[in-house]
Design a protein around this motif. Structure first.
Motif, PDB file in Angstrom:
ATOM      1  N   GLY A  65       8.674  -1.830  -6.246  1.00  0.00           N
ATOM      2  CA  GLY A  65       7.795  -0.921  -6.654  1.00  0.00           C
ATOM      3  C   GLY A  65       8.232   0.692  -6.105  1.00  0.00           C
ATOM      4  N   ASP A  66       7.121   1.768  -6.539  1.00  0.00           N
ATOM      5  CA  ASP A  66       8.284   2.228  -6.408  1.00  0.00           C
ATOM      6  C   ASP A  66       6.983   3.543  -5.383  1.00  0.00           C
ATOM      7  N   PRO A  67       8.681   3.334  -4.053  1.00  0.00           N
ATOM      8  CA  PRO A  67       9.334   2.991  -4.004  1.00  0.00           C
ATOM      9  C   PRO A  67       9.213   1.410  -3.385  1.00  0.00           C
ATOM     10  N   PRO A  68      10.394   0.529  -3.218  1.00  0.00           N
ATOM     11  CA  PRO A  68      10.791  -0.533  -2.643  1.00  0.00           C
ATOM     12  C   PRO A  68      10.559  -0.412  -1.128  1.00  0.00           C
ATOM     13  N   ALA A  69      10.446  -1.776  -0.937  1.00  0.00           N
ATOM     14  CA  ALA A  69      10.400  -2.082   0.553  1.00  0.00           C
ATOM     15  C   ALA A  69      11.086  -2.881   1.292  1.00  0.00           C
ATOM     16  N   ALA A  80       0.661  -1.427  -0.029  1.00  0.00           N
ATOM     17  CA  ALA A  80       0.356   0.261   0.341  1.00  0.00           C
ATOM     18  C   ALA A  80       0.726   0.945  -0.182  1.00  0.00           C
ATOM     19  N   LEU A  81       1.840   0.891   0.453  1.00  0.00           N
ATOM     20  CA  LEU A  81       3.322   1.946   0.123  1.00  0.00           C
ATOM     21  C   LEU A  81       3.889   2.181  -0.925  1.00  0.00           C
ATOM     22  N   SER A  82       4.017   1.360  -2.216  1.00  0.00           N
ATOM     23  CA  SER A  82       4.790   1.587  -3.584  1.00  0.00           C
ATOM     24  C   SER A  82       3.655   1.251  -4.117  1.00  0.00           C
ATOM     25  N   SER A  83       4.003   2.144  -5.783  1.00  0.00           N
ATOM     26  CA  SER A  83       2.979   2.204  -6.778  1.00  0.00           C
ATOM     27  C   SER A  83       3.884   0.883  -7.871  1.00  0.00           C
TER      28      SER A  83
END
Length: 353
Positions: free
Chosen positions: A285-289, A142-145
């Motif tokens: 993703g953008d950003p990764p985690a 949920a914190l990436s796109s």
């Protein structure tokens, strides 16, 4: 309103769940089903090693079905759909760490009538699978796109997992590599893990993917003590399992585990790596985690055998789900259907009514 809860089975998950039910401000323990004859007729407090609490354990399924209760935490060593269906038909919501995280429509249909007949809800939850392998990757996604990959993975030393029948009969430790490879291990264990993979695929909107399981084994090179006795040289003492969802040549979802009986006397000479025992969650993703979770493993084997933190985590996930499951509409409900589930404050720190 206080919700009345029955605990089904008092293994590691069950005992920890009872402790947590007694601390939860919205829950009351009203019943307990046990398998062993030596536990039947005993006060549940005595079974879990505390003062008596006034709830007597029973081995009678009929007695449990007739009991007035809002929910059952169903946590035997092995799940039986007919037992779950009977509990649902009796009007009791069921929370279980044994699969039902994200069942196929065909599997959900097996209990749909029971849910509707009893006006009850079934929810599967846990830690691995059923938490670290699906809920947590989705939460961090949920914190990436533009997500291209998610992973949830466990790295554990199982010498402190005090469930001998599961280690030996389900996971295959102590058997020959040939026996384990020819056994339905991947199918049995994979039933839950593939649900995690499909939940991630569907929630993130990935295209149709092929789910590919892999199994690697390590054998003992010297006797290794474990909860069910001794693993002899040549017998399975380490497993690496993965379930990958693949689109074309690209892995988009991976869930899995590395389970070792220690980091010595193994062939191949596997270790848990510099991070030690842990859970990992990764999102590209953008950003990764990249998230590493410590605290869900014991510091020593003795501590884990007494009260394994990973088992306690699974218990907490079940107990904390109960108010949300009881408030849901009848049917099979996953994390995607329920509101955010959270714990409750320690009684000493809780807001007073």
């Amino acid at each position: 309103m206080t919700l009345r809860v029955i605990q089904w089975a008092t293994g590691g998950v069950g005992r920890a769940a009872i402790e947590m039910i007694l601390k939860h401000p919205e829950l009351e323990l009203v019943g307990c089903w046990v398998h062993s004859a030596d536990k039947q007729g005993r006060d549940v407090g005595e079974i879990i090693g505390t003062e008596p609490i006034g709830v007597i354990a029973t081995g009678s399924v009929e007695e449990i079905l007739a009991m007035e209760a809002d929910a059952v935490i169903y946590a035997p060593a092995f799940s039986r759909t007919r037992e779950i269906a009977a509990l649902l038909r009796s009007g009791k919501n069921v929370v279980t760490p044994l699969n039902w995280f994200y069942p196929t429509p065909e599997d959900a249909a097996r209990v749909r009538d029971a849910c509707l007949e009893g006006g009850a809800t079934l929810h599967g939850t846990g830690v691995d699978p059923g938490g670290a392998t699906d809920l947590h990757p989705l939460m961090f996604a949920a914190l990436s796109s533009a997500v291209t990959f998610v992973r949830g993975e466990e790295f554990s030393d199982l010498r402190d997992y005090n469930t001998p029948e599961v280690l030996r009969d389900v996971m295959g430790f102590g058997h020959s590599p040939e026996y384990v490879r020819d056994s339905p291990l991947l199918e049995r264990i994979g039933h839950g893990y593939t649900q995690s993979v499909r939940m991630c695929l569907d929630a993130l909107g990935f295209a149709d993917a092929e789910i590919r399981p892999t199994l690697e084994l390590a054998v003992a090179t010297a006797p290794i003590d474990c909860p069910f006795g001794t693993i002899e040289p040549g017998q399975v003492a380490g497993e690496r399992l993965h379930w990958d969802a693949v689109i074309g040549d690209e892995v988009v979802v991976r869930v899995g585990a590395t389970w070792l009986m220690g980091e010595e006397d193994l062939d191949p000479a596997w270790t848990l790596g510099p991070g030690g025992q842990r859970f990992e969650v990764e999102v590209q993703g953008d950003p990764p985690a990249f998230v590493t979770i410590h605290g869900w493993h014991a510091r020593t084997i003795e501590e884990g055998l007494a009260r394994n933190p990973g088992v306690v985590v699974a218990s907490a996930h079940c107990v904390n789900s109960i108010p949300y499951v009881c408030a849901a509409e009848p049917g099979v409900k996953t994390y995607l259907d329920l509101p955010l589930i959270t714990g409750r404050a320690h009684p000493d720190l809780a807001r007073k009514p």
